[in-house]
Design an enzyme around this catalytic site. Sequence first.
Site, mmCIF file in Angstrom:
data_model
loop_
_atom_site.group_PDB
_atom_site.id
_atom_site.type_symbol
_atom_site.label_atom_id
_atom_site.label_comp_id
_atom_site.label_asym_id
_atom_site.label_seq_id
_atom_site.Cartn_x
_atom_site.Cartn_y
_atom_site.Cartn_z
ATOM 1 N N GLU A 142 -14.115 15.638 48.758
ATOM 2 C CA GLU A 142 -13.268 14.896 49.712
ATOM 3 C C GLU A 142 -14.084 14.342 50.881
ATOM 4 O O GLU A 142 -13.840 13.226 51.341
ATOM 5 C CB GLU A 142 -12.155 15.806 50.228
ATOM 6 N N GLU B 122 -9.238 22.195 43.369
ATOM 7 C CA GLU B 122 -8.179 22.917 44.085
ATOM 8 C C GLU B 122 -7.080 23.495 43.209
ATOM 9 O O GLU B 122 -6.638 24.616 43.430
ATOM 10 C CB GLU B 122 -7.561 22.027 45.173
ATOM 11 N N ALA C 288 -13.970 23.954 51.231
ATOM 12 C CA ALA C 288 -13.554 24.816 52.346
ATOM 13 C C ALA C 288 -14.266 26.163 52.228
ATOM 14 O O ALA C 288 -14.551 26.632 51.128
ATOM 15 C CB ALA C 288 -12.053 25.019 52.291
ATOM 16 N N GLY D 240 -13.256 20.273 49.018
ATOM 17 C CA GLY D 240 -13.494 19.535 50.261
ATOM 18 C C GLY D 240 -14.846 18.836 50.298
ATOM 19 O O GLY D 240 -15.028 17.875 51.054
HETATM 20 N N1 COA Z 1 -16.842 29.150 50.611
HETATM 21 C C1 COA Z 1 -17.540 30.198 51.068
HETATM 22 N N2 COA Z 1 -18.629 30.672 50.444
HETATM 23 C C2 COA Z 1 -19.013 30.049 49.314
HETATM 24 C C3 COA Z 1 -18.330 28.941 48.791
HETATM 25 C C4 COA Z 1 -17.173 28.503 49.488
HETATM 26 N N3 COA Z 1 -16.470 27.433 49.092
HETATM 27 N N4 COA Z 1 -18.945 28.551 47.645
HETATM 28 C C5 COA Z 1 -19.982 29.389 47.481
HETATM 29 N N5 COA Z 1 -20.023 30.298 48.489
HETATM 30 C C6 COA Z 1 -20.952 31.416 48.671
HETATM 31 C C7 COA Z 1 -20.772 32.464 47.577
HETATM 32 O O1 COA Z 1 -19.668 33.308 47.868
HETATM 33 C C8 COA Z 1 -22.084 33.170 47.658
HETATM 34 O O2 COA Z 1 -22.099 34.023 48.766
HETATM 35 P P1 COA Z 1 -22.703 35.533 48.651
HETATM 36 O O3 COA Z 1 -24.180 35.324 48.477
HETATM 37 O O4 COA Z 1 -22.335 36.144 49.972
HETATM 38 O O5 COA Z 1 -22.039 36.168 47.461
HETATM 39 C C9 COA Z 1 -23.063 32.024 47.971
HETATM 40 O O6 COA Z 1 -22.277 30.969 48.496
HETATM 41 C C10 COA Z 1 -23.761 31.505 46.743
HETATM 42 O O7 COA Z 1 -22.783 31.217 45.781
HETATM 43 P P2 COA Z 1 -23.110 31.216 44.204
HETATM 44 O O8 COA Z 1 -21.830 30.942 43.476
HETATM 45 O O9 COA Z 1 -23.863 32.460 43.843
HETATM 46 O O10 COA Z 1 -24.111 29.975 44.163
HETATM 47 P P3 COA Z 1 -24.439 28.984 42.982
HETATM 48 O O11 COA Z 1 -25.526 28.128 43.499
HETATM 49 O O12 COA Z 1 -24.634 29.706 41.696
HETATM 50 O O13 COA Z 1 -23.103 28.084 42.816
HETATM 51 C C11 COA Z 1 -21.272 26.688 43.572
HETATM 52 C C12 COA Z 1 -22.692 27.222 43.853
HETATM 53 C C13 COA Z 1 -20.890 25.787 44.731
HETATM 54 C C14 COA Z 1 -21.295 25.889 42.263
HETATM 55 C C15 COA Z 1 -20.288 27.878 43.420
HETATM 56 O O14 COA Z 1 -20.511 28.790 44.486
HETATM 57 C C16 COA Z 1 -18.830 27.491 43.455
HETATM 58 O O15 COA Z 1 -18.294 27.020 42.447
HETATM 59 N N6 COA Z 1 -18.151 27.707 44.632
HETATM 60 C C17 COA Z 1 -16.732 27.448 44.765
HETATM 61 C C18 COA Z 1 -16.518 26.002 45.114
HETATM 62 C C19 COA Z 1 -15.052 25.612 45.134
HETATM 63 O O16 COA Z 1 -14.303 25.783 44.199
HETATM 64 N N7 COA Z 1 -14.670 25.015 46.266
HETATM 65 C C20 COA Z 1 -13.338 24.479 46.429
HETATM 66 C C21 COA Z 1 -12.720 25.042 47.654
HETATM 67 S S1 COA Z 1 -11.114 24.370 47.850
#
Ligand code: COA
Length: 260
Positions: free
Chosen positions: A114, A134, A66, A111
Site C-alpha cells: 500500500e 490482509e 503494519a 501496508g
Molecule cells: N510486523 C512486525 N514484525 C515483523 C513483521 C511485521 N509485519 N514481519 C516480519 N516481522 C519480524 C518477525 O516477527 C521476525 O522477528 P523476530 O526476529 O523477533 O522473530 C523478523 O521480522 C524477521 O522475520 P522473518 O519472517 O524471520 O524474516 P524473513 O526474511 O524470513 O521473512 C517476511 C520476511 C516479510 C517475508 C515475513 O516476515 C512475513 O511474511 N511477514 C508478514 C508480512 C505480512 O503479512 N504483513 C501484512 C501485515 S497487514
Amino acid sequence: MANFRVESRADGAVEVWTIDAEANRNAISRAMRAELEALVVAAREKRGLRAVVLTGAGNKAFCAGADLKERATMNEEEVRAFLHDLRRTLRQLELSPKIFVAAINGAAFGGGTELSLACDLRVIAPHAEMALTETRLAIIPGGGGTQRLPRLVGVGVAKDLILTGRRVGPEEALRLGLVNRVAPDADVVAHAVALAEEIAAGGPVALAAAKAAIQEGMELGIDSALELEYQKYQMVIPTKDRLEGLAAFREKRKPAYKGE
Ligand code: COA
C-alpha cells in the site's frame, strides 16, 4: 528520525528515504508512521527537492506492512486511530508536489504494498515480492489498497490479488502494471535514483502540475478532467522555467530550471 535514514543526492534534487527497521522487516509502527508524515510535510517546503526514492533497509523487505507485534498490543480504538493516521499519511504522500519512487528491495506485503501504491512509480528488485496479504490475517487492506490497486491495475486483477492475498514476483508485477520497472540486479535503489534523477531534470512546477492533473483527473469524468488539465496548465504558463525551456531549446543546451 529513529525509523528513517535520509540521504541527499544530485545536489539535493533527489533524496533517498530508507525505512530503518530491518529487525522487524521495516514493518510500520506508530512512531514510524508519524516520522513518515513529518518527512512528507517537510519535503513539500524543500524548494530544491524534486523527487524522493523510498526504500527499506537490508534486502529482505521493502516493508512487511503494519507492525504486527505492536498491533497485538493495541485495543480496537488504537487500531482505528492507527488506520486513520496511516490513511492520512499515505494520502499526503500521494498528493505531494514531489515525485515519489518506491524502490521495492524485498518483500512488500500488506501496508508495504500500500505504501508503494501511494508512490508515483515503483521499481522492483529481481528477488522481491508484493502482496496484499490482509484477508489471510482476517482483515482487509486499510491503507488505501482496495481503492488504489483497482485504479492502477483494474478491478479484475485487484480482486484476484486482494481476495487470494497471493504473492506476485517481479515479472508478473510488471505484466500487471503493478510496477513500472524491474531493476536488472539487486541494486534497485541505484535504478530508482537514476529514474528519480531523470524525472528531476524536468521543470519542477510542471512535474507537480502533471502529477496533480493525473491524480485529480482520474477521479473525474472526461470533460471535467480535460478542464482540470487546462487549469493545471495555467500553473506553468507564467513561469520563468517555461521561458528557460524555450531558450535552452533554441540555444541547444540543457535547461537550468529553478522551480519558478
Ligand atoms: N510486523 C512486525 N514484525 C515483523 C513483521 C511485521 N509485519 N514481519 C516480519 N516481522 C519480524 C518477525 O516477527 C521476525 O522477528 P523476530 O526476529 O523477533 O522473530 C523478523 O521480522 C524477521 O522475520 P522473518 O519472517 O524471520 O524474516 P524473513 O526474511 O524470513 O521473512 C517476511 C520476511 C516479510 C517475508 C515475513 O516476515 C512475513 O511474511 N511477514 C508478514 C508480512 C505480512 O503479512 N504483513 C501484512 C501485515 S497487514
